[in-house]
Design a protein around this motif. Structure first.
Motif, PDB file in Angstrom:
ATOM      1  N   ARG A 171       0.870  -1.178   0.000  1.00 14.34           N
ATOM      2  CA  ARG A 171       0.000   0.000   0.000  1.00 14.34           C
ATOM      3  C   ARG A 171       0.903   1.223   0.000  1.00 14.34           C
ATOM      4  O   ARG A 171       2.052   1.164   0.436  1.00 14.34           O
ATOM      5  CB  ARG A 171      -0.925   0.009   1.214  1.00 14.34           C
ATOM      6  CG  ARG A 171      -0.215   0.070   2.538  1.00 14.34           C
ATOM      7  CD  ARG A 171      -1.193   0.092   3.722  1.00 14.34           C
ATOM      8  NE  ARG A 171      -0.477  -0.003   4.982  1.00 14.34           N
ATOM      9  CZ  ARG A 171       0.077   1.018   5.624  1.00 14.34           C
ATOM     10  NH1 ARG A 171      -0.014   2.239   5.123  1.00 14.34           N
ATOM     11  NH2 ARG A 171       0.706   0.832   6.768  1.00 14.34           N
ATOM     12  N   LYS A 172       0.377   2.335  -0.490  1.00 15.14           N
ATOM     13  CA  LYS A 172       1.147   3.574  -0.525  1.00 15.14           C
ATOM     14  C   LYS A 172       0.708   4.460   0.637  1.00 15.14           C
ATOM     15  O   LYS A 172      -0.403   4.972   0.630  1.00 15.14           O
ATOM     16  CB  LYS A 172       0.927   4.312  -1.843  1.00 15.14           C
ATOM     17  CG  LYS A 172       1.543   3.649  -3.035  1.00 15.14           C
ATOM     18  CD  LYS A 172       1.335   4.520  -4.256  1.00 15.14           C
ATOM     19  CE  LYS A 172       1.704   3.762  -5.516  1.00 15.14           C
ATOM     20  NZ  LYS A 172       1.385   4.538  -6.706  1.00 15.14           N
ATOM     21  N   PRO A 173       1.573   4.628   1.620  1.00 16.91           N
ATOM     22  CA  PRO A 173       1.204   5.490   2.739  1.00 16.91           C
ATOM     23  C   PRO A 173       1.135   6.947   2.287  1.00 16.91           C
ATOM     24  O   PRO A 173       1.859   7.372   1.398  1.00 16.91           O
ATOM     25  CB  PRO A 173       2.335   5.273   3.745  1.00 16.91           C
ATOM     26  CG  PRO A 173       3.499   4.867   2.913  1.00 16.91           C
ATOM     27  CD  PRO A 173       2.923   4.105   1.754  1.00 16.91           C
ATOM     28  N   LYS A 174       0.251   7.675   2.924  1.00 15.49           N
ATOM     29  CA  LYS A 174       0.044   9.084   2.596  1.00 15.49           C
ATOM     30  C   LYS A 174       0.738   9.975   3.620  1.00 15.49           C
ATOM     31  O   LYS A 174       0.969   9.564   4.765  1.00 15.49           O
ATOM     32  CB  LYS A 174      -1.455   9.409   2.592  1.00 15.49           C
ATOM     33  CG  LYS A 174      -2.269   8.541   1.650  1.00 15.49           C
ATOM     34  CD  LYS A 174      -2.082   8.988   0.232  1.00 15.49           C
ATOM     35  CE  LYS A 174      -3.016   8.210  -0.684  1.00 15.49           C
ATOM     36  NZ  LYS A 174      -2.408   7.813  -1.903  1.00 15.49           N
ATOM     37  N   GLN A 175       1.023  11.198   3.202  1.00 12.14           N
ATOM     38  CA  GLN A 175       1.617  12.182   4.086  1.00 12.14           C
ATOM     39  C   GLN A 175       0.781  12.285   5.361  1.00 12.14           C
ATOM     40  O   GLN A 175      -0.446  12.321   5.309  1.00 12.14           O
ATOM     41  CB  GLN A 175       1.667  13.529   3.373  1.00 12.14           C
ATOM     42  CG  GLN A 175       2.319  14.620   4.173  1.00 12.14           C
ATOM     43  CD  GLN A 175       2.440  15.914   3.387  1.00 12.14           C
ATOM     44  OE1 GLN A 175       2.399  15.929   2.167  1.00 12.14           O
ATOM     45  NE2 GLN A 175       2.589  17.012   4.096  1.00 12.14           N
ATOM     46  N   GLY A 176       1.467  12.286   6.503  1.00 12.90           N
ATOM     47  CA  GLY A 176       0.791  12.355   7.800  1.00 12.90           C
ATOM     48  C   GLY A 176       0.624  10.999   8.468  1.00 12.90           C
ATOM     49  O   GLY A 176       0.417  10.926   9.674  1.00 12.90           O
ATOM     50  N   GLN A 177       0.703   9.916   7.699  1.00 12.18           N
ATOM     51  CA  GLN A 177       0.629   8.573   8.275  1.00 12.18           C
ATOM     52  C   GLN A 177       2.001   8.163   8.795  1.00 12.18           C
ATOM     53  O   GLN A 177       3.000   8.842   8.566  1.00 12.18           O
ATOM     54  CB  GLN A 177       0.128   7.572   7.233  1.00 12.18           C
ATOM     55  CG  GLN A 177      -1.288   7.834   6.766  1.00 12.18           C
ATOM     56  CD  GLN A 177      -1.741   6.829   5.707  1.00 12.18           C
ATOM     57  OE1 GLN A 177      -0.942   6.282   4.951  1.00 12.18           O
ATOM     58  NE2 GLN A 177      -3.051   6.602   5.659  1.00 12.18           N
ATOM     59  N   LYS A 178       2.036   7.019   9.468  1.00  9.32           N
ATOM     60  CA  LYS A 178       3.305   6.463   9.955  1.00  9.32           C
ATOM     61  C   LYS A 178       3.450   5.040   9.447  1.00  9.32           C
ATOM     62  O   LYS A 178       2.464   4.330   9.284  1.00  9.32           O
ATOM     63  CB  LYS A 178       3.370   6.491  11.478  1.00  9.32           C
ATOM     64  CG  LYS A 178       3.467   7.902  12.020  1.00  9.32           C
ATOM     65  CD  LYS A 178       3.685   7.904  13.498  1.00  9.32           C
ATOM     66  CE  LYS A 178       3.836   9.339  13.971  1.00  9.32           C
ATOM     67  NZ  LYS A 178       4.089   9.410  15.388  1.00  9.32           N
ATOM     68  N   VAL A 179       4.688   4.646   9.219  1.00 14.35           N
ATOM     69  CA  VAL A 179       5.022   3.302   8.753  1.00 14.35           C
ATOM     70  C   VAL A 179       5.863   2.625   9.832  1.00 14.35           C
ATOM     71  O   VAL A 179       6.871   3.171  10.273  1.00 14.35           O
ATOM     72  CB  VAL A 179       5.814   3.379   7.422  1.00 14.35           C
ATOM     73  CG1 VAL A 179       6.312   2.002   7.009  1.00 14.35           C
ATOM     74  CG2 VAL A 179       4.969   4.011   6.330  1.00 14.35           C
ATOM     75  N   SER A 180       5.437   1.447  10.273  1.00 10.38           N
ATOM     76  CA  SER A 180       6.172   0.700  11.280  1.00 10.38           C
ATOM     77  C   SER A 180       7.293  -0.099  10.616  1.00 10.38           C
ATOM     78  O   SER A 180       7.061  -0.816   9.641  1.00 10.38           O
ATOM     79  CB  SER A 180       5.223  -0.238  12.027  1.00 10.38           C
ATOM     80  OG  SER A 180       5.922  -0.896  13.054  1.00 10.38           O
ATOM     81  N   VAL A 181       8.497   0.041  11.169  1.00  9.57           N
ATOM     82  CA  VAL A 181       9.677  -0.609  10.615  1.00  9.57           C
ATOM     83  C   VAL A 181      10.456  -1.261  11.749  1.00  9.57           C
ATOM     84  O   VAL A 181      10.625  -0.660  12.812  1.00  9.57           O
ATOM     85  CB  VAL A 181      10.572   0.435   9.901  1.00  9.57           C
ATOM     86  CG1 VAL A 181      11.860  -0.184   9.407  1.00  9.57           C
ATOM     87  CG2 VAL A 181       9.830   1.082   8.755  1.00  9.57           C
ATOM     88  N   GLU A 182      10.902  -2.498  11.518  1.00  5.05           N
ATOM     89  CA  GLU A 182      11.759  -3.167  12.493  1.00  5.05           C
ATOM     90  C   GLU A 182      13.185  -3.192  11.965  1.00  5.05           C
ATOM     91  O   GLU A 182      13.442  -3.759  10.899  1.00  5.05           O
ATOM     92  CB  GLU A 182      11.280  -4.592  12.764  1.00  5.05           C
ATOM     93  CG  GLU A 182      12.124  -5.267  13.836  1.00  5.05           C
ATOM     94  CD  GLU A 182      11.689  -6.684  14.131  1.00  5.05           C
ATOM     95  OE1 GLU A 182      11.076  -6.888  15.195  1.00  5.05           O
ATOM     96  OE2 GLU A 182      11.962  -7.572  13.303  1.00  5.05           O
TER      97      GLU A 182
END
Length: 157
Positions: free
Chosen positions: A120-131
């Protein structure tokens, strides 16, 4: 004066001995000089415009031992890879070093994370969880904020 110096030396030696009595030292949680002490800041992802995205951040190591970023995972992409840029040429690498009492800077035009085959393409203002996974330290999970596609950090990495 000599007595004070001797007392200081004995106190310092005792503190060093006690510091060495800690647990097995997973790296991320130890405070001894023989472990890495990692923290992450200045993280961001420019809003993706294709099925690829880049990630930038700074991993600081306040500990006395080197570590190495070895892999990255995120549920947003099929694959997250570590890249370095040398002489304008980007290439995937199996990891990047984090020096003791130093930092690893992942920045636009330099070393960075590549999120490939986005689910999915995250939008400005969202957060992406990364390990983030390391050679010696425990994994660190980071919530990377999505910025505009043209975002430039105010305080350069």
């Amino acid at each position: 004066m000599r007595r004070r110096l001797a007392l200081a030396a004995v106190t310092a030696a005792g503190a060093l001995a006690l510091a060495g009595c800690g647990g097995s030292g997973s790296g991320g949680s130890g405070s001894g000089s023989d472990t890495a002490e990692l923290s992450v800041d200045s993280a961001y992802m420019p809003q993706p415009v294709s099925d690829l995205a880049a990630g930038f951040l700074v991993i600081s190591n306040k500990g006395g031992a080197d570590d190495r970023l070895t892999s990255v995972g995120s549920d947003i992409a099929e694959r997250v890879t570590v890249h370095e840029t040398v002489d304008g040429s980007m290439r995937e690498v199996d990891g990047l070093d984090i020096p003791a009492r130093g930092s690893l800077v992942l920045e636009s035009g330099g070393s960075h994370l590549m999120f490939e085959q986005l689910k999915r393409k995250p939008k400005q203002g969202q957060k992406v969880s990364v390990e983030l996974r390391f050679a010696h330290s425990d994994p660190v999970t980071v919530e990377i904020p999505v910025k505009s596609a043209t975002h430039t950090p105010k305080h350069g990495h």
